[in-house]
Design a protein around this motif. Structure first.
Motif, short mmCIF file in Angstrom:
data_model
loop_
_atom_site.label_atom_id
_atom_site.label_comp_id
_atom_site.label_asym_id
_atom_site.label_seq_id
_atom_site.Cartn_x
_atom_site.Cartn_y
_atom_site.Cartn_z
N UNK A 361 -82.76 45.17 -80.52
CA UNK A 361 -83.64 44.68 -79.45
C UNK A 361 -83.70 43.17 -79.44
N UNK A 362 -83.83 42.60 -78.26
CA UNK A 362 -83.89 41.15 -78.15
C UNK A 362 -82.60 40.59 -77.59
N UNK A 363 -82.41 39.31 -77.83
CA UNK A 363 -81.28 38.56 -77.26
C UNK A 363 -80.24 38.28 -78.33
N UNK A 364 -78.97 38.15 -77.92
CA UNK A 364 -77.89 37.84 -78.85
C UNK A 364 -77.15 36.59 -78.38
N UNK A 365 -76.71 35.79 -79.34
CA UNK A 365 -75.95 34.58 -79.06
C UNK A 365 -74.55 34.71 -79.66
N UNK A 366 -73.55 34.42 -78.85
CA UNK A 366 -72.16 34.44 -79.27
C UNK A 366 -71.64 33.00 -79.32
N UNK A 367 -70.81 32.71 -80.30
CA UNK A 367 -70.21 31.38 -80.40
C UNK A 367 -68.77 31.43 -79.89
N UNK A 368 -68.43 30.48 -79.04
CA UNK A 368 -67.12 30.50 -78.40
C UNK A 368 -66.00 30.74 -79.41
N UNK A 369 -65.10 31.63 -79.06
CA UNK A 369 -63.96 31.95 -79.92
C UNK A 369 -64.16 33.15 -80.79
N UNK A 370 -65.41 33.57 -81.02
CA UNK A 370 -65.59 34.75 -81.85
C UNK A 370 -65.05 35.98 -81.13
N UNK A 371 -65.11 35.97 -79.79
CA UNK A 371 -64.57 37.09 -79.02
C UNK A 371 -63.05 37.15 -79.10
N UNK A 372 -62.42 36.11 -79.64
CA UNK A 372 -60.98 36.10 -79.85
C UNK A 372 -60.61 36.39 -81.31
N UNK A 373 -61.62 36.54 -82.14
CA UNK A 373 -61.36 36.78 -83.55
C UNK A 373 -60.93 35.53 -84.30
N UNK A 374 -61.32 34.35 -83.81
CA UNK A 374 -60.93 33.12 -84.50
C UNK A 374 -61.63 33.02 -85.84
N UNK A 375 -60.88 32.61 -86.84
CA UNK A 375 -61.44 32.37 -88.16
C UNK A 375 -61.60 30.87 -88.39
#
Length: 522
Positions: A361-375
């Motif tokens: 529940x609540x809001x989520x924050x994504x950091x650019x590049x995590x959706x690409x699997x960047x390490x």
């Protein structure tokens, strides 16, 4: 329910997202050109790191003018065009606000340097006389987040406080001029249509008035005053009670701008030591959200995951505060696939943790590049630019700030029109990680993120806020509404209970593999 209470927000690190003019540095027109990508990803809003006029000593977090755009990133017209286009695509825009300090090039600080000790100009900052016979020692024993003393001496003998780089003098929030100036900044950007502000170092605006020494016995061998690793117990520079008056004032301003399109919000970057102190920033008359860094800092452990989920939800409920936020990475920390072990194991765990996070529940924050699997990237020393690297010799934050790969088989991977490496060089082995490559692969990390964000809207968004997390040996079990989420943090497969599989982070049969999570309809 307000738009922000269950929003998924995508953090754009402006220098590293997309470059429109070919200088190797990301910019506002670059962001605008890629907004359809964010819409298609399935996020609700974007948060953009500072784009204000700045000498870029700390890559924009040293602000020289809060009401203008640095030419490196574009113009005010470019900002207006970005906001307009985002709204056309159904995306909200949150901008970064840096109220703890200015750049040393800000007109206020330049005036302070030109003025005498005790002058009104110096009273906007924390200038003090030094200790010792001739004032040659700093006024207190505080350390900078970036290493070394938190004080720098000016030619007339006084010292000024900077909890970050020497080029970032701390403001004195006990001076009413400071609060009035920032209210004007809020109104300037709200008038231009922004939907909210992410507040940098939200817990640090006020310091104890005495500016006393820290008790060294309480420093727990910490070499700096790190706000990421909160090992300190005596902290006269953080979490002072007066800071909450600032956010009560800001909440009133934000509410003035609420309209039929939804509320304007404030988001606290507050590195607090407990869930309870984090909740204080999002009481009903203060800010709307606060980053839940307890979740970001949790080890790979079913028990630890359950503990932070339950404690976060309970603390916010007790304070009658806003729903929680959840975040795994940002521009200041090592990317979570690397924190979780790197390689295949780290990526498997990253998918599983994301699947759990997006069910909460609540809001989520994504950091650019995590959706690409960047390490995390091991940036060569000669290419590092983080000011903390120059002050401490530690690698710093450059490794999570490498510009995004959009397409092609070699750097700069479509980052911009130039064929040269961007401001931080990209690795030579990212061809399979580009957006273009992953859009053509149904098994990619990007495809997974698009599926889970769509599933979130269908299965858990707007669901009963009641959420209970349990750890059964090495398995995390989270129940929310009609969805049960399981994560196997152990080393052996476990039997799945009865239920329809909605989505999983890896293929599952009747057993849940290690480092895998699943949503079940139960």
């Amino acid at each position: 329910m307000s738009w922000w209470q269950e929003a998924v927000v995508y953090q754009v690190y402006v220098r590293s997202f997309a470059d429109a003019d070919g200088d190797g540095v990301g910019d506002l027109p670059g962001i605008t050109s890629r907004l359809p990508y964010l819409r298609d990803l399935g996020v609700d809003a974007l948060w953009i790191t500072p784009f204000y006029r700045s000498p870029q000593k700390d890559h924009g977090y040293d602000v020289a003018d809060y009401t203008d755009i640095d030419p490196l990133f574009g113009t005010l017209d470019d900002a207006d065009a970005l906001i307009t286009r985002a709204h056309e695509l159904g995306l909200r825009v949150i901008v970064d606000l840096v109220p703890n300090h200015t750049s040393d090039q800000h007109e206020w600080f330049q005036a302070a340097l030109a003025a005498a000790p005790g002058s009104p100009e110096r009273a906007r900052y924390l200038f003090r006389d030094g200790k010792g016979r001739k004032g040659t020692k700093p006024p207190n024993n505080w350390n900078s987040i970036f290493g070394g003393p938190a004080w720098t001496r000016v030619p007339d003998g006084q010292w000024y406080l900077h909890l970050f780089d020497t080029s970032q003098p701390d403001l004195d929030w006990r001076n009413p001029e400071v609060g009035d100036m920032f209210e004007g900044v809020l109104r300037f950007w709200l008038d231009r249509g922004v939907d909210g502000f992410r507040v940098d170092v939200a817990h640090g605006l006020y310091k104890e008035a005495s500016l006393r020494d820290q008790k060294r016995s309480e420093l727990a061998d910490s070499p700096t005053g790190s706000m990421v690793e909160r090992v300190l117990r005596d902290e006269p520079m953080w979490e002072q009670p007066e800071v909450h008056d600032v956010y009560r004032r800001w909440r009133k301003v934000l509410e003035e701008y609420g309209d039929g399109e939804g509320e304007r919000i404030g988001v606290a970057e507050a590195w607090t030591q407990t869930a309870e102190s984090m909740a204080e920033f999002v009481r009903p008359d203060e800010l709307h959200q606060a980053f839940n860094f307890g979740w970001l800092g949790t080890d790979w452990s079913a028990r630890d995951f359950a503990q932070v989920i339950n404690s976060s939800i309970a603390a916010l409920a007790t304070a009658d505060a806003s729903p929680p936020t959840w975040v795994l990475s940002n521009h200041d920390v090592v990317r979570h696939p690397t924190r979780y072990g790197g390689g295949t194991v780290g990526l498997d765990r990253a998918r599983a943790a994301t699947l759990v996070m997006l069910a909460l529940p609540g809001s989520a924050y994504l950091y650019q590049g995590e959706e690409l699997g960047l390490e995390q990237v091991d940036v060569p020393p000669e290419a590092r630019q983080d000011p903390s690297w120059f002050r401490t010799g530690e690698p710093g934050r450059d490794g999570c700030r490498v510009p995004l790969p959009w397409g092609g088989d070699a750097p700069p991977y479509g980052f911009g029109p130039s064929s040269a490496q961007p401001w931080i060089p990209q690795p030579d082995d990212w061809a399979d990680l580009t957006v273009a490559a992953q859009e053509a692969d149904d098994t990619s990390m990007l495809a997974f993120y698009r599926r889970v964000l769509a599933a979130r809207r269908t299965w858990v968004r707007g669901a009963d806020e009641a959420c209970v997390a349990q750890a059964k040996r090495n398995v995390l079990v989270v129940r929310r509404g009609g969805v049960t989420v399981l994560l196997n943090a152990g080393q052996r497969p476990v039997q799945l209970p009865e239920g329809e599989v909605i989505i999983s982070s890896a293929p599952v049969g009747d057993r849940l593999p290690p480092n895998t999570a699943v949503w079940l309809r139960t």
